[in-house]
Write an enzyme that holds these catalytic residues in place. Sequence first.
Site, PDB file in Angstrom:
ATOM      1  N   LYS A 150       0.489 111.959  70.075  1.00 44.68           N
ATOM      2  CA  LYS A 150       1.790 111.831  69.436  1.00 44.68           C
ATOM      3  C   LYS A 150       2.411 113.207  69.203  1.00 44.68           C
ATOM      4  O   LYS A 150       3.568 113.452  69.523  1.00 44.68           O
ATOM      5  CB  LYS A 150       1.576 111.132  68.091  1.00 44.68           C
ATOM      6  CG  LYS A 150       2.731 110.346  67.599  1.00 44.68           C
ATOM      7  CD  LYS A 150       2.356 109.595  66.330  1.00 44.68           C
ATOM      8  CE  LYS A 150       1.582 108.318  66.602  1.00 44.68           C
ATOM      9  NZ  LYS A 150       1.067 107.682  65.401  1.00 44.68           N
ATOM     10  N   ARG A 158       1.568 110.959  59.482  1.00 46.18           N
ATOM     11  CA  ARG A 158       0.869 109.980  60.312  1.00 46.18           C
ATOM     12  C   ARG A 158      -0.240 110.650  61.105  1.00 46.18           C
ATOM     13  O   ARG A 158      -0.197 111.835  61.378  1.00 46.18           O
ATOM     14  CB  ARG A 158       1.802 109.306  61.332  1.00 46.18           C
ATOM     15  CG  ARG A 158       3.254 109.560  61.196  1.00 46.18           C
ATOM     16  CD  ARG A 158       3.970 109.041  62.397  1.00 46.18           C
ATOM     17  NE  ARG A 158       4.331 107.659  62.201  1.00 46.18           N
ATOM     18  CZ  ARG A 158       4.882 106.911  63.115  1.00 46.18           C
ATOM     19  NH1 ARG A 158       5.119 107.403  64.319  1.00 46.18           N
ATOM     20  NH2 ARG A 158       5.209 105.669  62.873  1.00 46.18           N
ATOM     21  N   GLY A 183      -2.428 100.975  65.737  1.00 51.82           N
ATOM     22  CA  GLY A 183      -2.747 100.260  64.507  1.00 51.82           C
ATOM     23  C   GLY A 183      -3.997 100.758  63.819  1.00 51.82           C
ATOM     24  O   GLY A 183      -4.395 100.245  62.792  1.00 51.82           O
ATOM     25  N   MET A 209      -4.676 103.869  62.628  1.00 52.80           N
ATOM     26  CA  MET A 209      -4.474 104.818  61.535  1.00 52.80           C
ATOM     27  C   MET A 209      -3.207 104.447  60.784  1.00 52.80           C
ATOM     28  O   MET A 209      -2.341 103.769  61.297  1.00 52.80           O
ATOM     29  CB  MET A 209      -4.329 106.218  62.105  1.00 52.80           C
ATOM     30  CG  MET A 209      -5.436 106.574  63.047  1.00 52.80           C
ATOM     31  SD  MET A 209      -6.803 107.291  62.160  1.00 52.80           S
ATOM     32  CE  MET A 209      -7.870 107.665  63.527  1.00 52.80           C
ATOM     33  N   ARG A 253       5.204 107.857  74.201  1.00 53.04           N
ATOM     34  CA  ARG A 253       3.865 107.971  74.784  1.00 53.04           C
ATOM     35  C   ARG A 253       3.825 107.062  76.004  1.00 53.04           C
ATOM     36  O   ARG A 253       4.667 106.176  76.150  1.00 53.04           O
ATOM     37  CB  ARG A 253       2.795 107.559  73.780  1.00 53.04           C
ATOM     38  CG  ARG A 253       2.968 106.145  73.310  1.00 53.04           C
ATOM     39  CD  ARG A 253       1.955 105.771  72.267  1.00 53.04           C
ATOM     40  NE  ARG A 253       2.316 104.496  71.675  1.00 53.04           N
ATOM     41  CZ  ARG A 253       1.745 103.973  70.616  1.00 53.04           C
ATOM     42  NH1 ARG A 253       0.805 104.618  70.003  1.00 53.04           N
ATOM     43  NH2 ARG A 253       2.112 102.818  70.144  1.00 53.04           N
ATOM     44  N   HIS A 309       1.043  93.869  66.070  1.00 46.51           N
ATOM     45  CA  HIS A 309      -0.330  94.346  66.238  1.00 46.51           C
ATOM     46  C   HIS A 309      -1.123  93.477  67.213  1.00 46.51           C
ATOM     47  O   HIS A 309      -1.762  93.971  68.145  1.00 46.51           O
ATOM     48  CB  HIS A 309      -1.006  94.377  64.856  1.00 46.51           C
ATOM     49  CG  HIS A 309      -2.436  94.794  64.915  1.00 46.51           C
ATOM     50  ND1 HIS A 309      -3.465  93.896  64.991  1.00 46.51           N
ATOM     51  CD2 HIS A 309      -3.001  96.017  64.950  1.00 46.51           C
ATOM     52  CE1 HIS A 309      -4.612  94.552  65.048  1.00 46.51           C
ATOM     53  NE2 HIS A 309      -4.360  95.847  65.017  1.00 46.51           N
ATOM     54  N   SER A 338     -30.480  98.814 101.493  1.00 49.90           N
ATOM     55  CA  SER A 338     -29.514  98.342 100.512  1.00 49.90           C
ATOM     56  C   SER A 338     -30.173  98.496  99.150  1.00 49.90           C
ATOM     57  O   SER A 338     -31.269  97.975  98.927  1.00 49.90           O
ATOM     58  CB  SER A 338     -29.158  96.882 100.781  1.00 49.90           C
ATOM     59  OG  SER A 338     -28.328  96.417  99.750  1.00 49.90           O
ATOM     60  N   CYS A 346     -26.310  96.560  96.531  1.00 48.58           N
ATOM     61  CA  CYS A 346     -25.927  95.168  96.295  1.00 48.58           C
ATOM     62  C   CYS A 346     -26.318  94.693  94.895  1.00 48.58           C
ATOM     63  O   CYS A 346     -26.170  93.530  94.569  1.00 48.58           O
ATOM     64  CB  CYS A 346     -26.523  94.249  97.355  1.00 48.58           C
ATOM     65  SG  CYS A 346     -28.318  94.289  97.323  1.00 48.58           S
ATOM     66  N   TYR A 352     -21.448 101.702 101.871  1.00 47.10           N
ATOM     67  CA  TYR A 352     -20.662 100.635 101.253  1.00 47.10           C
ATOM     68  C   TYR A 352     -21.231 100.225  99.901  1.00 47.10           C
ATOM     69  O   TYR A 352     -22.385 100.537  99.585  1.00 47.10           O
ATOM     70  CB  TYR A 352     -20.579  99.404 102.177  1.00 47.10           C
ATOM     71  CG  TYR A 352     -21.876  98.663 102.343  1.00 47.10           C
ATOM     72  CD1 TYR A 352     -22.294  97.706 101.409  1.00 47.10           C
ATOM     73  CD2 TYR A 352     -22.709  98.912 103.436  1.00 47.10           C
ATOM     74  CE1 TYR A 352     -23.497  97.030 101.557  1.00 47.10           C
ATOM     75  CE2 TYR A 352     -23.920  98.247 103.588  1.00 47.10           C
ATOM     76  CZ  TYR A 352     -24.306  97.303 102.643  1.00 47.10           C
ATOM     77  OH  TYR A 352     -25.502  96.641 102.768  1.00 47.10           O
TER      78      TYR A 352
HETATM   79  C1  PEP Z   1     -31.265  93.736  92.944  1.00 43.49           C
HETATM   80  O1  PEP Z   1     -32.452  93.755  92.575  1.00 43.49           O
HETATM   81  O2  PEP Z   1     -30.444  94.594  92.652  1.00 43.49           O
HETATM   82  C2  PEP Z   1     -30.806  92.630  93.792  1.00 43.49           C
HETATM   83  C3  PEP Z   1     -29.598  92.641  94.307  1.00 43.49           C
HETATM   84  O3  PEP Z   1     -31.634  91.571  93.933  1.00 43.49           O
HETATM   85  P1  PEP Z   1     -31.821  90.430  92.847  1.00 43.49           P
HETATM   86  O4  PEP Z   1     -30.845  90.671  91.769  1.00 43.49           O
HETATM   87  O5  PEP Z   1     -31.612  89.153  93.565  1.00 43.49           O
HETATM   88  O6  PEP Z   1     -33.236  90.675  92.449  1.00 43.49           O
END
Ligand code: PEP
Length: 885
Positions: free
Chosen positions: A24, A94, A103, A105, A338, A454, A770, A838, A858
């Site tokens: 501010k 303020r 909200g 302060m 702001r 608020h 992976s 993954c 990826y």
């Molecule tokens: C993991 O272990 O990150 C994975 C993708 O396999 P799961 O969660 O199925 O064990």
Amino acid sequence: MSTAKYVYLFNEGRADMKNLLGGKGANLAEMTNIGLPVPPGFIITTEACIDFYNAGKQFPQGLEEQTLEKVKVLEETTGKKFGDPKTPLLVSVRSGAVISMPGMMDTVLNLGLNDETVEGLAACTGNRRFAYDCYRRFIQMFGDVVLGIDHHKFEAVLEDKKVDRGVRFDNQLTAEDWEEVIEKYKKIINKETGKPFPQDPIEQLFKAIFAVFNSWNTERAIVYRKVHKIPDDLGTAVNVVSMVFGNMGDDSGTGVAFTRNPSTGEKVLYGEYLTNAQGEDVVAGIRTPQPIAKLEQEMPAVYRQFTETCQLLEKHYRDMQDIEFTIERGKLWILQTRNGKRTAQAAIKIAVDMVGEGLITKEEAITRVEPGQLNQLLHRRIDPDSQLEVLAKGLPASPGSASGKVVFDADLAEKLGQEGEKVLLVRMETTPDDIHGIVAAQGVLTSRGGMTSHAAVVARGMGKPCVCGCDEIKIDYGTKQFKVGDLVIKEGDTISIDGSTGHVMLGEVPMIDPELSSEFRKLLEWADEIRDLGVRANADTPEDAAKAREFGAEGIGLTRTEHMFMAQDRLPIVQKMILATTLEERQEALSQLLPMQQDDFYGILKAMQGLPVCIRLLDPPLHEFLPNAEELAVEITKLKLTNGDAEEIKAKEKLLRQVRSLTEFNPMLGHRGCRLGITYPEIYAMQARAIFQATAQLVWEGYEVIPEVEIPLVIEVKELSFLKELVTKIAEEVKEETGVQFRYTVGTMIEMPRAALLAGEIAEQAEFFSFGTNDLTQTTLGFSRDDAEGKFMHHYTERKILKENPFVVLDRKGVGKLMKMAVEEGRKTRPDLLIGICGEHGGEPSSVEFCHIIGLNYVSCSPYRVPIARLAAAQAKIINKDQSK
Ligand code: PEP
Ligand code: MG
């Protein structure tokens, strides 16, 4: 030793001094310097606040002297004087944190008034009623905010007075009424603090500054910071600004406006104001304000100047602004600007529009949208084709829909929320004290207050649906119910709200899947142009695969085949397969499963034609497919007690023995993953055959399919070589049998520390890696993924032993170190090694950034998080540009 410079006049600061002057303050300074009408004032730095805490809650040396010097300057600039009965200087005090905390302060207005200066104010404005109204507001705010006296005590006096006078609104009270109210207020203060209300303006000022510093660590501020991940050690600045008055008659007013619609992003001035009102009246939600467009009719010249100022501020800051203004007798004053808080939908539209307007670059547009916020748009919303019985309509304050049980109290909302109940917080209006209830609720419904109340601001910030100002609902906290006409809705009843239309409905309503707006698609296209990381999805069904593709997934990073085994029609066969005592019996069950698995893979590979699909062979411990031992034992006992069928009892007892023999103490460290493939190669052989037969069929039909066969839980290259040989053998057989040639690769999950440590060796066999960071986190930290979050994780995060829950945000320090090493070692062996992730972290923005930094190919996440990952991957590239190779 020279003391730090703790106090800055507005013309001594700049916008880029946010860390020191707070958001501010830095903006007030910036606006002063670009010549906007900002009332004169000064800022006490965040450093002063930090030093205040370091000194054990005492003003640091030099702060008082420096403040008094700046008060002098303020007196000279305004021609008014603190405590002078003729021309009294009045200020507002303020807080102003580095990151805005709406909200959180409290503000004190009209500081400098006392028994003498109030008369001066009355004389110089020629309006006694006004002067005494200001004085009573000041005492009330000071009493509440600075002296910590419950505001209800003051409000009760005010209510009594109105009843006594037979009036409905505050502005119907006279100067004499206010004088009487003031006397009572003073008595409250004397009684509560044991001291009279301070008359010396300097004493008032220092007390107020002290209170602002203190308010940095109130319960609600701490909760807000926790929710929004704001560090606790930033401190707050204090803004002391000479007062301008919006309550000097019908040519005065006060309001807040956004330069664009913060809900939809549409380029129209959006906001509201109240005539003849002061300060917090607009945001407090007590009187429902007028839309800003009305100002054009009421005060056209002021409106014109205001719109010009808005445009100027937007150009200057190159972002949508949230502006507070006051009109004092026809003169416009800007009190604050702001960057405005906005919904995800608005953030995207504004960013994309601003690129079109030449205000910002595509890269800036990408960094303007917080990936986590996109969740709002990827959520389900009310099916527009459903027949809704709308109970009431309020203001559409924050989009998205929610259903839940009505709860009138924030503490109860929090309690039920923690127990896993879906609740909607229903209140006349919310205050910062309700913040924990809003956090726990699915959405918020209020009966009072506007789009900038608020509840609205906080809900939008959190991405929760909110309907506010719904005055058709009559709430009675006492009986814990609200009424709409004759209909009574009790606490615990289920209702639904739609924050995009303002509708309130009884019961649960049908919801539909989200779609991406054209602006959203455009932003993601820009992200795709920029990012290096690929984005895949985790999907186990053709439907999920299709959804993932629609959201821009460039392949499947994980198909968990076990989910296919759980289906109703398959489980008995799977159980037969598990419980088989001979190879023949097992083969028999597997041959029944084969066509079903082939069908599964056919569907997924077809949905993802042209893109890679990583299919993981069976992973979980086998007992997960069997009935629960305790339940079986109970069934057997029941059968025995009721003289059940002897054969059935015998069969169940046999089953129980088998289930018990498969039960493990630590199933997550037990007979699972590739260990199953090693002990029962025929299971993996069946799955490989199903994959390759589906592949061959699709290739024969003319589709391009790219299967990747993934072996889970590997810890040793020899496991992989054994199983790879098996898979390769089946592939060759299928090619031979079908006469169809196809491509495939075989790789592994890296989800055990030993695999990461020996990644160089494993890469000799693996064509891809992976990272299964769910298991890798579990095994690296030794935290059971099924138990840690429910049992002790919050102690770790609350005590800051761990900054974040490592199952949500990748633990870069430990797990990340293993990953980085595995990437380096793996690529030393096989430079073109394809590497992805993954685990759940694949869709979490900070983890995505880490994956970018260590050079993964990826990330893979659930279909709904694919857009988040696309944006996060582009941001990671932009933010880490200087480090890129
Ligand atoms: C993991 O272990 O990150 C994975 C993708 O396999 P799961 O969660 O199925 O064990
Ligand atoms: Mg795993």
